[in-house]
Design a protein around this motif. Structure first.
Motif, PDB file in Angstrom:
ATOM      1  N   LEU A 244     -25.734 -52.321 -38.608  1.00 22.61           N
ATOM      2  CA  LEU A 244     -25.539 -53.363 -37.601  1.00 22.61           C
ATOM      3  C   LEU A 244     -24.531 -54.400 -38.070  1.00 22.61           C
ATOM      4  O   LEU A 244     -24.409 -54.665 -39.265  1.00 22.61           O
ATOM      5  CB  LEU A 244     -26.867 -54.058 -37.314  1.00 22.61           C
ATOM      6  N   CYS A 245     -23.850 -55.006 -37.103  1.00 26.16           N
ATOM      7  CA  CYS A 245     -22.933 -56.090 -37.450  1.00 26.16           C
ATOM      8  C   CYS A 245     -23.695 -57.409 -37.497  1.00 26.16           C
ATOM      9  O   CYS A 245     -24.834 -57.496 -37.035  1.00 26.16           O
ATOM     10  CB  CYS A 245     -21.775 -56.172 -36.461  1.00 26.16           C
TER      11      CYS A 245
ATOM     12  N   CYS B  58     -23.447 -60.333 -35.989  1.00 32.96           N
ATOM     13  CA  CYS B  58     -23.876 -61.051 -34.789  1.00 32.96           C
ATOM     14  C   CYS B  58     -25.014 -60.326 -34.077  1.00 32.96           C
ATOM     15  O   CYS B  58     -25.892 -60.954 -33.500  1.00 32.96           O
ATOM     16  CB  CYS B  58     -22.704 -61.315 -33.854  1.00 32.96           C
ATOM     17  N   ASP B  59     -25.016 -59.000 -34.161  1.00 31.60           N
ATOM     18  CA  ASP B  59     -26.146 -58.259 -33.594  1.00 31.60           C
ATOM     19  C   ASP B  59     -27.413 -58.532 -34.401  1.00 31.60           C
ATOM     20  O   ASP B  59     -28.493 -58.733 -33.834  1.00 31.60           O
ATOM     21  CB  ASP B  59     -25.855 -56.758 -33.578  1.00 31.60           C
TER      22      ASP B  59
ATOM     23  N   ALA C 254     -28.824 -61.809 -33.363  1.00 33.13           N
ATOM     24  CA  ALA C 254     -29.517 -61.729 -32.085  1.00 33.13           C
ATOM     25  C   ALA C 254     -30.881 -61.049 -32.256  1.00 33.13           C
ATOM     26  O   ALA C 254     -31.875 -61.486 -31.673  1.00 33.13           O
ATOM     27  CB  ALA C 254     -28.665 -60.954 -31.089  1.00 33.13           C
ATOM     28  N   ILE C 255     -30.920 -60.008 -33.051  1.00 32.28           N
ATOM     29  CA  ILE C 255     -32.161 -59.241 -33.221  1.00 32.28           C
ATOM     30  C   ILE C 255     -33.226 -60.044 -33.960  1.00 32.28           C
ATOM     31  O   ILE C 255     -34.392 -60.064 -33.570  1.00 32.28           O
ATOM     32  CB  ILE C 255     -31.871 -57.915 -33.953  1.00 32.28           C
TER      33      ILE C 255
ATOM     34  N   PHE D 282     -20.006 -54.545 -40.745  1.00 30.34           N
ATOM     35  CA  PHE D 282     -21.227 -53.784 -40.513  1.00 30.34           C
ATOM     36  C   PHE D 282     -22.044 -53.682 -41.793  1.00 30.34           C
ATOM     37  O   PHE D 282     -21.523 -53.298 -42.837  1.00 30.34           O
ATOM     38  CB  PHE D 282     -20.901 -52.375 -39.999  1.00 30.34           C
TER      39      PHE D 282
END
Lengths: 124, 124
Positions: B60-61, B63-64, B67-68, B99
DNA sequence: TCCATATATGAATATATGCTCATGCATAAA
DNA sequence: TTTATGCATGAGCATATATTCATATATGGA
């Protein structure tokens, strides 16, 4: 603050939002992960992990534990309270003495896995 | 004095000193236990364990991830630095995006053992 | 009863830690 | 080149935490 409720996400695509939603569904629930962190926090102190590892070998009284881990009786007693509350250790009294022992069968496995990581990291 | 080896009393030294010495010999070395505590400390924060569990599912990057796990980009970035230093995650860059993925095969086992403890504790 | 021992515990303190805020840096697009 | 985006990072702050110190509790012995 204009977008208060919004979560900041990579703005470039909408693929991300979908990805995020799917992962959130699969992910272990928040409360459980918070509990999990609390659990591991207990292993994250050298005095406590020393106590646990010593008790992994055998049942011990408080003053012996203090001598073994190299901390004061008071410090050990405080940490034992935390370990008791976490249900990682149990105790029995014999006269003035209190003997502590492990009360969780996962401790050995967790410690061993951690040690495996440490040792492999050393190779590099 | 008169220690027949019966009940061990903390100030009647001989029995205990022997016991303590033997356990100290068997016990994992102090420096290793300190390292071990440092290692577990990393799992003892909810933001970090959320990051690790998310990465357990897929790369995952930043910013994701933010959010998660429901934290700011900055907070996640700070925690990722800690995870990087602990060699628990690795990263690759793709344009502006970074990532992250797991870099340690013990993470799943440790998390699972922790979860097993949490779940069994719930039964009581 | 009076004292010593073994452990527990509350308060205070020093340190560690995680977050926010501001900003820096690199890359990509305009 | 200028602007925007994604991420990293230092400073400062608020909270958490581990230890010490003093004291409380409980048990056993003289």
């Amino acid at each position: 603050m204009k977008d208060e409720g919004k979560i900041e996400v990579c703005k470039t695509t909408f693929v991300h939002e979908d990805k995020i939603r799917k992962i959130k569904e699969k992910l272990v629930k928040d409360e459980v992960l918070i509990e999990l962190a609390e659990f591991f926090k207990i292993f994250g102190d050298s005095t406590r992990i020393k106590i646990l590892c010593a008790l992994l070998l055998e049942e011990l009284c408080v003053c012996d534990l203090a001598a073994i881990v190299g901390a004061s009786q008071s410090a050990v007693s405080h940490q034992l309270r935390i370990l008791r509350q976490a249900k990682l250790v149990k105790f029995r009294k014999e006269g003035k003495t209190v003997f502590y022992s492990l009360d969780d069968e996962h401790i050995a496995k967790i410690v061993d896995t951690g040690l495996a990581h440490i040792q492999e990291r050393k190779k590099t």
